[in-house]
Design an enzyme around this catalytic site. Sequence first.
Site, PDB file in Angstrom:
ATOM      1  CE  LYS A 174     -29.842  -0.518 -20.679  1.00 24.57           C
ATOM      2  NZ  LYS A 174     -30.968  -1.037 -21.486  1.00 24.57           N
TER       3      LYS A 174
ATOM      4  CE1 TYR B 285     -29.685   2.871 -19.315  1.00 24.12           C
ATOM      5  CE2 TYR B 285     -27.321   2.701 -19.680  1.00 24.12           C
ATOM      6  CZ  TYR B 285     -28.608   2.756 -20.177  1.00 24.12           C
ATOM      7  OH  TYR B 285     -28.814   2.678 -21.540  1.00 24.12           O
TER       8      TYR B 285
ATOM      9  CB  SER C  75     -25.961   0.157 -22.409  1.00 23.16           C
ATOM     10  OG  SER C  75     -25.176   1.318 -22.336  1.00 23.16           O
TER      11      SER C  75
END
Length: 276
Positions: A172, A168, A155
Amino acid sequence: MGRVQGKVAFITGAARGQGRSHAVRLAAEGADIVAVDVCADLPTVPYDLGRDEDLARTAELVEKEGRACLTARADVRDLAALREAVRAAMDRFGRLDVLVANAGILSFGRTWELPEETWSEMIGVNLDGVWKTIRAAVPAMIEAGHGGSVIVTSSNAGKRGLANLPHYSAAKHGVVGLCKTLAVEGAEYGIRANTVHPTTVGTRMALNDATYSVFFPGVEAPSKRQIDEGFQSLNLLPVPYIDPMDVSHAVVYLASDESRYVTGSQLYVDAGTTER
Ligand SMILES: NC(=O)c1ccc[n+]([C@@H]2O[C@H](COP(=O)([O-])OP(=O)(O)OC[C@H]3O[C@@H](n4cnc5c(N)ncnc54)[C@H](O)[C@@H]3O)[C@@H](O)[C@H]2O)c1
């Protein structure tokens, strides 16, 4: 046409969104597909996940492209279930050339406020789940002896921190280290490993009320115009959020022999957001 002719691609999170788009696009370029998804909601994820009928629809769309599609309902946190899906794929197709570790979830909270189960579920799916997918599939790739291409969906949050996404962003970033290590270890077997880093993509993960409440705080029921302007402000190029197909084009390139000397790289499909 035919850029991945005769290859077999194993894709997680394939019931809908980017995973489905990768499946259909790779099939259009000649690959048979193994489509894997949890097809169930998870307790800390504030929006619905894929469904059995979504996964069946992906298979239909792949078959419309003239390629075979094997589906498996599996949680990427379940190594035994992933191994079973790989075994079924090898029985059916006899080879595994492309692995797209794409399954992922999103949830929100500040670093020092996040509930422990939200942290753990995120790391379990978005980091451990990627390793388990690789753990299950790469031995079969090596055994088949044709080399392979491993593509992991990171991401823009795999390059920088974003408020309310500590877990997150950690996952990532983590998959980048994992993939670079696999690039080092896999090279002697002809296995390449790369990450793709999308900006906001117009899928259910981004387009839902929970995401809006975090990205547009204080705006109740934001209009389409407010949503578009808000997401646009994150990107350099004039687009609020990209289409899953924009990421699939990058995936096809990394899956194909056109990228035969590309490994350990990070490919940004991010409309310039990480340069902002
Ligand atoms: N949508 C975005 O804005 C965006 C931006 C950058 C990166 N990403 C990443 O792209 C990937 C694909 O997301 P998307 O945008 O298509 O979202 P999506 O929610 O539409 O699709 C994700 C799919 O993964 C499946 N899934 C979730 N947890 C799973 C698990 N434990 N095991 C197996 N399958 C599981 C879901 O059921 C769903 O079908 C994710 O890794 C995500 O983090 C998304």
